[in-house]
Design an enzyme around this catalytic site. Sequence first.
Site, mmCIF file in Angstrom:
data_model
loop_
_atom_site.group_PDB
_atom_site.id
_atom_site.type_symbol
_atom_site.label_atom_id
_atom_site.label_comp_id
_atom_site.label_asym_id
_atom_site.label_seq_id
_atom_site.Cartn_x
_atom_site.Cartn_y
_atom_site.Cartn_z
ATOM 1 N N GLY A 54 0.824 -1.204 0.000
ATOM 2 C CA GLY A 54 0.000 0.000 0.000
ATOM 3 C C GLY A 54 0.848 1.240 0.000
ATOM 4 O O GLY A 54 2.025 1.201 0.352
ATOM 5 N N LYS A 55 0.254 2.328 -0.435
ATOM 6 C CA LYS A 55 0.975 3.582 -0.460
ATOM 7 C C LYS A 55 0.002 4.699 -0.145
ATOM 8 O O LYS A 55 -1.132 4.688 -0.594
ATOM 9 C CB LYS A 55 1.580 3.795 -1.856
ATOM 10 C CG LYS A 55 2.501 4.989 -1.935
ATOM 11 C CD LYS A 55 3.086 5.137 -3.329
ATOM 12 C CE LYS A 55 3.904 6.428 -3.371
ATOM 13 N NZ LYS A 55 4.531 6.650 -4.659
ATOM 14 N N GLY A 56 0.419 5.595 0.679
ATOM 15 C CA GLY A 56 -0.445 6.730 0.999
ATOM 16 C C GLY A 56 0.409 7.962 1.184
ATOM 17 O O GLY A 56 1.600 7.948 0.880
ATOM 18 N N ALA A 57 -0.200 9.012 1.698
ATOM 19 C CA ALA A 57 0.536 10.247 1.895
ATOM 20 C C ALA A 57 1.621 10.066 2.947
ATOM 21 O O ALA A 57 2.676 10.667 2.877
ATOM 22 C CB ALA A 57 -0.416 11.347 2.330
ATOM 23 N N TYR A 58 1.323 9.186 3.924
ATOM 24 C CA TYR A 58 2.252 8.976 5.030
ATOM 25 C C TYR A 58 3.505 8.234 4.586
ATOM 26 O O TYR A 58 4.574 8.409 5.134
ATOM 27 C CB TYR A 58 1.552 8.160 6.114
ATOM 28 C CG TYR A 58 1.136 6.794 5.614
ATOM 29 C CD1 TYR A 58 1.991 5.701 5.763
ATOM 30 C CD2 TYR A 58 -0.072 6.608 4.939
ATOM 31 C CE1 TYR A 58 1.644 4.467 5.256
ATOM 32 C CE2 TYR A 58 -0.420 5.377 4.434
ATOM 33 C CZ TYR A 58 0.436 4.309 4.599
ATOM 34 O OH TYR A 58 0.102 3.097 4.076
ATOM 35 N N GLY A 59 3.358 7.372 3.594
ATOM 36 C CA GLY A 59 4.497 6.559 3.212
ATOM 37 C C GLY A 59 4.068 5.334 2.440
ATOM 38 O O GLY A 59 3.024 5.328 1.784
ATOM 39 N N ILE A 60 4.844 4.306 2.555
ATOM 40 C CA ILE A 60 4.620 3.139 1.722
ATOM 41 C C ILE A 60 4.918 1.876 2.537
ATOM 42 O O ILE A 60 5.781 1.906 3.413
ATOM 43 C CB ILE A 60 5.504 3.253 0.448
ATOM 44 C CG1 ILE A 60 5.227 2.135 -0.538
ATOM 45 C CG2 ILE A 60 6.966 3.287 0.797
ATOM 46 C CD1 ILE A 60 5.782 2.457 -1.905
ATOM 47 N N LYS A 78 7.704 -0.567 6.543
ATOM 48 C CA LYS A 78 6.990 0.688 6.294
ATOM 49 C C LYS A 78 8.005 1.818 6.204
ATOM 50 O O LYS A 78 8.822 1.990 7.088
ATOM 51 C CB LYS A 78 6.023 0.933 7.449
ATOM 52 C CG LYS A 78 5.211 2.188 7.388
ATOM 53 C CD LYS A 78 4.170 2.140 8.506
ATOM 54 C CE LYS A 78 3.512 3.478 8.761
ATOM 55 N NZ LYS A 78 2.575 3.403 9.910
ATOM 56 N N ASP A 124 -7.555 5.612 18.410
ATOM 57 C CA ASP A 124 -7.881 5.501 16.991
ATOM 58 C C ASP A 124 -8.252 4.072 16.626
ATOM 59 O O ASP A 124 -7.774 3.526 15.638
ATOM 60 C CB ASP A 124 -6.701 5.998 16.148
ATOM 61 C CG ASP A 124 -7.106 6.303 14.704
ATOM 62 O OD1 ASP A 124 -8.320 6.437 14.443
ATOM 63 O OD2 ASP A 124 -6.216 6.398 13.850
#
Lengths: 423, 85
Positions: A20-26, A42, A135
């Site tokens: 997965g990849k998002g704004a936070y990282g990969i 991560k 969370d």
Amino acid sequence: MSDDIDKHVSRRFEVQQKLGKGAYGIVWKALEKKTKEQVALKKVFDAFQNSTDAQRTYREVVYLLQMDHENIIKLNSVIKADNDKDLYLVFEYMETDLHATIRANILEEIHKQYIMYQAFKALAYMHSASLIHRDMKPANLLLNSECLMKVADFGLARSLNSMLSSEDRMDTMTDYVATRWYRAPEILVGSTQYGAKADLWSLGCIFGEMINAKPVFGGTSTLNQLEVISELLGHPSPEQVASLKSTFATTMYENVSGSGSESGSEGGIAALPEKERKARFVTKFPTVRPRRRPLTRTGTERCRLRAAPAASHPPCPAAPPAAPPGTTPAVATTHAYRCLAARCRRCPHCRDRFAASAMVAGTVPASKTVPTAGGPAATAGAVASASSFPPLLLCISRACALTMRARSLLPHTRRRRRTRLIC
Amino acid sequence: MSSLMYDPEKRISPEEGMVHPYCVQFHDTESVATADKHVESTPSAAVPSFQVTENYMTEVNDNKKLETKMYRTMLHQICDAMPKR
């Protein structure tokens, strides 16, 4: 923001797949070369861009390193990146998460029960260490094919100790954003003194989502979230508003529009009577029966007694590698799940448990889970309900196959399935 | 469902949850672990071999946000102090 992996990291890990990849990282699935251990690698992009992100990463690392529980994700190591900006976190690998599993509509009653149990257990441990997660949501509950659940993402967690001891508590708890749908009312109204019970609210939302396969409270803003909650629970009574311990609570609830109950002239909207509240729950969650009697102290004791002989029971012939002597705490629970999943009736211990579970689970026939929306998920659901207690393993790999995710799981599944057939 | 209550005090506790009829079949009093100590937000709590080089490192708490570079220094030192496997 590059996908590249630093040389010193790729020397240690063999990257197998991007997860997965998002704004936070990969995140990659990787193999640690030395130990041959499967890990989730991560890479946090620009972890120190601003103090909020930096604090989030810092909390995740510092808190996770202090946790040691089978239902909490393990942080194996932290590695610096060459550019001094990124950071690598190495976690143990888990196949999927509850969010994906709920969407794939593959959870059977037994899985839901086991997941809830493990979530309670993880929270009991976390709260005993005076840590609140803040969370809890399906995407943060990771699952593997044995239906083992682990809580992840401690970026918003904080220690209850420092909350209680701080003098300037008033302005400390407000500046964070957790996922709104799972946020407890006291947080929504901006309480500065909330505690561990906020996690239990989130867990309730997660449970409801497992039952209905859709979020329980899908509010579109903070105020709307309070409205959606009132639609189910009714407008809070003045005592309930006071219990939220926020100076804004009263004002905010004055702005929450009607919840279907009649409005009083002066005191705002009337609170919902207990009976009506229960009736709404039954309508909202038709597959769950309300408890017939409240779980009193004696009820709890009875349950404890029923569960007590667990430790001394002889190893079950059906259990895949029998519990070793000096057994780790995890074994008993996992064993109970395996036996239930395999419908093991040979082991006297499991037979008792099976009877007990049939009593509980019997109130909700497995086949009467939420109707599937059609398409591939429907097929999976049909297959799942054909056998009474399918191992999640089978279901997960089916979902993986459907989502083209982790196809390598399938041969593994067949092997596992055969072992189960022996018992 | 008793976790969806307005009053936080009235919500089910994790301990009650484990023995709730819904999941009691998995319950094993012996396997329930409690933490032996409270978590702390200092880096030394996370990695015992952490070398404290600056004063702020002993006083990290959740109520005060530190400067970005302080977090970076601490995390980098944690990286170095992690036991090699």
